[in-house]
Design a protein around this motif. Structure first.
Motif, PDB file in Angstrom:
ATOM      1  N   PRO A  21       0.758  -1.242  -0.049  1.00  0.00           N
ATOM      2  CA  PRO A  21      -0.073  -0.099  -0.056  1.00  0.00           C
ATOM      3  C   PRO A  21       0.661   1.424   0.076  1.00  0.00           C
ATOM      4  CG  PRO A  21      -1.032  -1.692   1.463  1.00  0.00           C
ATOM      5  CD  PRO A  21       0.426  -2.084   1.034  1.00  0.00           C
ATOM      6  N   THR A  22       1.926   1.324   0.896  1.00  0.00           N
ATOM      7  CA  THR A  22       2.663   2.487   1.019  1.00  0.00           C
ATOM      8  C   THR A  22       3.179   2.847  -0.504  1.00  0.00           C
ATOM      9  OG1 THR A  22       3.184   2.008   3.097  1.00  0.00           O
ATOM     10  CG2 THR A  22       4.773   3.755   1.838  1.00  0.00           C
ATOM     11  N   ASN A  23       3.813   1.728  -1.101  1.00  0.00           N
ATOM     12  CA  ASN A  23       4.228   1.920  -2.493  1.00  0.00           C
ATOM     13  C   ASN A  23       3.237   2.344  -3.651  1.00  0.00           C
ATOM     14  OD1 ASN A  23       6.827   1.134  -1.717  1.00  0.00           O
ATOM     15  ND2 ASN A  23       6.751  -1.103  -2.221  1.00  0.00           N
ATOM     16  N   ALA A  24       2.147   1.775  -3.606  1.00  0.00           N
ATOM     17  CA  ALA A  24       1.186   2.111  -4.407  1.00  0.00           C
ATOM     18  C   ALA A  24       0.550   3.527  -4.451  1.00  0.00           C
ATOM     19  CB  ALA A  24      -0.093   1.051  -4.120  1.00  0.00           C
ATOM     20  N   CYS A  25       0.481   3.938  -3.079  1.00  0.00           N
ATOM     21  CA  CYS A  25       0.126   5.318  -2.813  1.00  0.00           C
ATOM     22  C   CYS A  25       1.341   6.365  -3.397  1.00  0.00           C
ATOM     23  CB  CYS A  25      -0.135   5.544  -1.277  1.00  0.00           C
ATOM     24  SG  CYS A  25      -1.679   4.694  -0.642  1.00  0.00           S
ATOM     25  N   ARG A  26       2.529   5.954  -2.942  1.00  0.00           N
ATOM     26  CA  ARG A  26       3.727   6.853  -3.247  1.00  0.00           C
ATOM     27  C   ARG A  26       3.631   6.782  -4.935  1.00  0.00           C
ATOM     28  NH1 ARG A  26       8.202   4.310  -2.174  1.00  0.00           N
ATOM     29  NH2 ARG A  26       7.975   3.151  -3.994  1.00  0.00           N
ATOM     30  N   ASP A  27       3.540   5.641  -5.581  1.00  0.00           N
ATOM     31  CA  ASP A  27       3.785   5.699  -7.055  1.00  0.00           C
ATOM     32  C   ASP A  27       2.694   6.393  -7.715  1.00  0.00           C
ATOM     33  OD1 ASP A  27       6.132   4.218  -6.584  1.00  0.00           O
ATOM     34  OD2 ASP A  27       5.623   2.243  -7.021  1.00  0.00           O
ATOM     35  N   SER A  28       1.186   6.190  -7.167  1.00  0.00           N
ATOM     36  CA  SER A  28       0.230   6.689  -7.742  1.00  0.00           C
ATOM     37  C   SER A  28       0.129   8.350  -7.687  1.00  0.00           C
ATOM     38  CB  SER A  28      -1.179   6.351  -7.030  1.00  0.00           C
ATOM     39  OG  SER A  28      -1.216   6.561  -5.714  1.00  0.00           O
ATOM     40  N   GLY A  29       1.056   8.758  -6.819  1.00  0.00           N
ATOM     41  CA  GLY A  29       0.974  10.276  -6.408  1.00  0.00           C
ATOM     42  C   GLY A  29       0.336  10.839  -5.352  1.00  0.00           C
ATOM     43  N   GLY A  31       0.887  10.057  -2.233  1.00  0.00           N
ATOM     44  CA  GLY A  31       1.652  10.412  -0.942  1.00  0.00           C
ATOM     45  C   GLY A  31       1.788   8.996  -0.143  1.00  0.00           C
ATOM     46  N   ALA A  32       2.963   8.683   0.273  1.00  0.00           N
ATOM     47  CA  ALA A  32       3.185   7.466   0.851  1.00  0.00           C
ATOM     48  C   ALA A  32       2.427   7.270   2.340  1.00  0.00           C
ATOM     49  CB  ALA A  32       4.861   7.378   0.988  1.00  0.00           C
ATOM     50  N   SER A  33       1.940   8.458   2.699  1.00  0.00           N
ATOM     51  CA  SER A  33       1.657   8.284   4.044  1.00  0.00           C
ATOM     52  C   SER A  33      -0.114   8.401   3.928  1.00  0.00           C
ATOM     53  CB  SER A  33       1.884   9.582   4.851  1.00  0.00           C
ATOM     54  OG  SER A  33       1.439  10.855   4.398  1.00  0.00           O
ATOM     55  N   PHE A  34      -0.699   8.185   2.719  1.00  0.00           N
ATOM     56  CA  PHE A  34      -2.110   8.364   2.419  1.00  0.00           C
ATOM     57  C   PHE A  34      -2.828   7.391   3.197  1.00  0.00           C
ATOM     58  CE2 PHE A  34      -5.901   6.931  -0.001  1.00  0.00           C
ATOM     59  CZ  PHE A  34      -6.510   8.590  -0.325  1.00  0.00           C
ATOM     60  N   VAL A  35      -2.675   5.910   3.347  1.00  0.00           N
ATOM     61  CA  VAL A  35      -3.093   5.159   4.438  1.00  0.00           C
ATOM     62  C   VAL A  35      -3.315   5.589   5.872  1.00  0.00           C
ATOM     63  CG1 VAL A  35      -3.518   2.712   4.864  1.00  0.00           C
ATOM     64  CG2 VAL A  35      -2.955   3.364   2.577  1.00  0.00           C
ATOM     65  N   THR A  36      -1.745   5.854   6.304  1.00  0.00           N
ATOM     66  CA  THR A  36      -1.948   6.295   7.210  1.00  0.00           C
ATOM     67  C   THR A  36      -2.558   7.671   7.748  1.00  0.00           C
ATOM     68  OG1 THR A  36       0.433   5.273   7.382  1.00  0.00           O
ATOM     69  CG2 THR A  36      -0.140   7.125   9.242  1.00  0.00           C
ATOM     70  N   ASP A  37      -2.744   8.523   7.044  1.00  0.00           N
ATOM     71  CA  ASP A  37      -3.414   9.777   7.039  1.00  0.00           C
ATOM     72  C   ASP A  37      -4.807   9.363   7.169  1.00  0.00           C
ATOM     73  OD1 ASP A  37      -1.135  11.109   6.858  1.00  0.00           O
ATOM     74  OD2 ASP A  37      -1.528  11.669   4.866  1.00  0.00           O
ATOM     75  N   GLN A  42      -8.248  11.890   8.517  1.00  0.00           N
ATOM     76  CA  GLN A  42      -8.084  12.576   7.399  1.00  0.00           C
ATOM     77  C   GLN A  42      -9.062  12.143   6.414  1.00  0.00           C
ATOM     78  OE1 GLN A  42      -4.304  13.835   5.959  1.00  0.00           O
ATOM     79  NE2 GLN A  42      -3.710  14.593   7.923  1.00  0.00           N
ATOM     80  N   THR A  43      -9.876  13.213   5.858  1.00  0.00           N
ATOM     81  CA  THR A  43     -10.666  12.607   4.645  1.00  0.00           C
ATOM     82  C   THR A  43      -9.921  13.156   3.485  1.00  0.00           C
ATOM     83  OG1 THR A  43     -12.632  13.413   5.957  1.00  0.00           O
ATOM     84  CG2 THR A  43     -12.950  13.335   3.310  1.00  0.00           C
ATOM     85  N   PRO A  44      -9.745  12.255   2.531  1.00  0.00           N
ATOM     86  CA  PRO A  44      -8.964  12.214   1.218  1.00  0.00           C
ATOM     87  C   PRO A  44      -9.809  12.962   0.190  1.00  0.00           C
ATOM     88  CG  PRO A  44     -10.080   9.993   1.072  1.00  0.00           C
ATOM     89  CD  PRO A  44     -10.207  10.842   2.741  1.00  0.00           C
ATOM     90  N   SER A  45      -9.259  13.778  -0.697  1.00  0.00           N
ATOM     91  CA  SER A  45      -9.616  14.409  -1.674  1.00  0.00           C
ATOM     92  C   SER A  45     -10.140  13.342  -2.763  1.00  0.00           C
ATOM     93  CB  SER A  45      -8.726  15.525  -2.447  1.00  0.00           C
ATOM     94  OG  SER A  45      -7.764  14.564  -3.122  1.00  0.00           O
ATOM     95  N   VAL A  46     -11.222  13.755  -3.469  1.00  0.00           N
ATOM     96  CA  VAL A  46     -11.710  12.924  -4.752  1.00  0.00           C
ATOM     97  C   VAL A  46     -10.556  12.700  -5.567  1.00  0.00           C
ATOM     98  CG1 VAL A  46     -13.450  12.890  -6.399  1.00  0.00           C
ATOM     99  CG2 VAL A  46     -14.219  13.719  -4.406  1.00  0.00           C
ATOM    100  N   ALA A  47      -9.736  13.802  -5.863  1.00  0.00           N
ATOM    101  CA  ALA A  47      -8.832  13.724  -6.629  1.00  0.00           C
ATOM    102  C   ALA A  47      -7.870  12.612  -6.586  1.00  0.00           C
ATOM    103  CB  ALA A  47      -8.052  15.025  -6.971  1.00  0.00           C
ATOM    104  N   LYS A  48      -7.634  12.472  -5.165  1.00  0.00           N
ATOM    105  CA  LYS A  48      -6.292  11.320  -4.699  1.00  0.00           C
ATOM    106  C   LYS A  48      -7.030  10.241  -4.819  1.00  0.00           C
ATOM    107  CE  LYS A  48      -3.435  13.998  -1.910  1.00  0.00           C
ATOM    108  NZ  LYS A  48      -2.673  14.343  -0.534  1.00  0.00           N
TER     109      LYS A  48
END
Length: 75
Positions: A21-29, A31-37, A42-48
């Motif tokens: 998951p960390t790699n997928a989040c980083r590679d997709s753009g 951010g590597a901390s997306f899942v942790t956030d 934190q509520t993610p943006s639709v774009a992310k």
């Protein structure tokens, strides 16, 4: 949005794609901390969410768990 379902779905689609998951989040753009956030509230943006879904080859609904709800309730 159910954060727990969202994180579980991210992990599921990452496993299907053979990526952490960390790699997928980083590679997709998103951010590597997306899942942790997300886990921290934190509520993610639709774009992310769209970027990550595109990277994982699924839909936003798949990640958010709406596809399951639609199947159960035939909506």
């Amino acid at each position: 949005m159910d954060r727990e379902v969202f994180v579980q779905n991210i992990e599921k689609y990452c496993a299907q794609n053979g990526v952490k998951p960390t790699n997928a989040c980083r590679d997709s753009g998103v951010g590597a901390s997306f899942v942790t956030d997300i886990k921290r509230g934190q509520t993610p943006s639709v774009a992310k969410v769209q970027l990550l879904a595109q990277y994982l080859g699924c839909t936003v609904s798949d990640l958010l768990g709406f596809a399951i709800l639609a199947a159960i309730f035939a909506i």
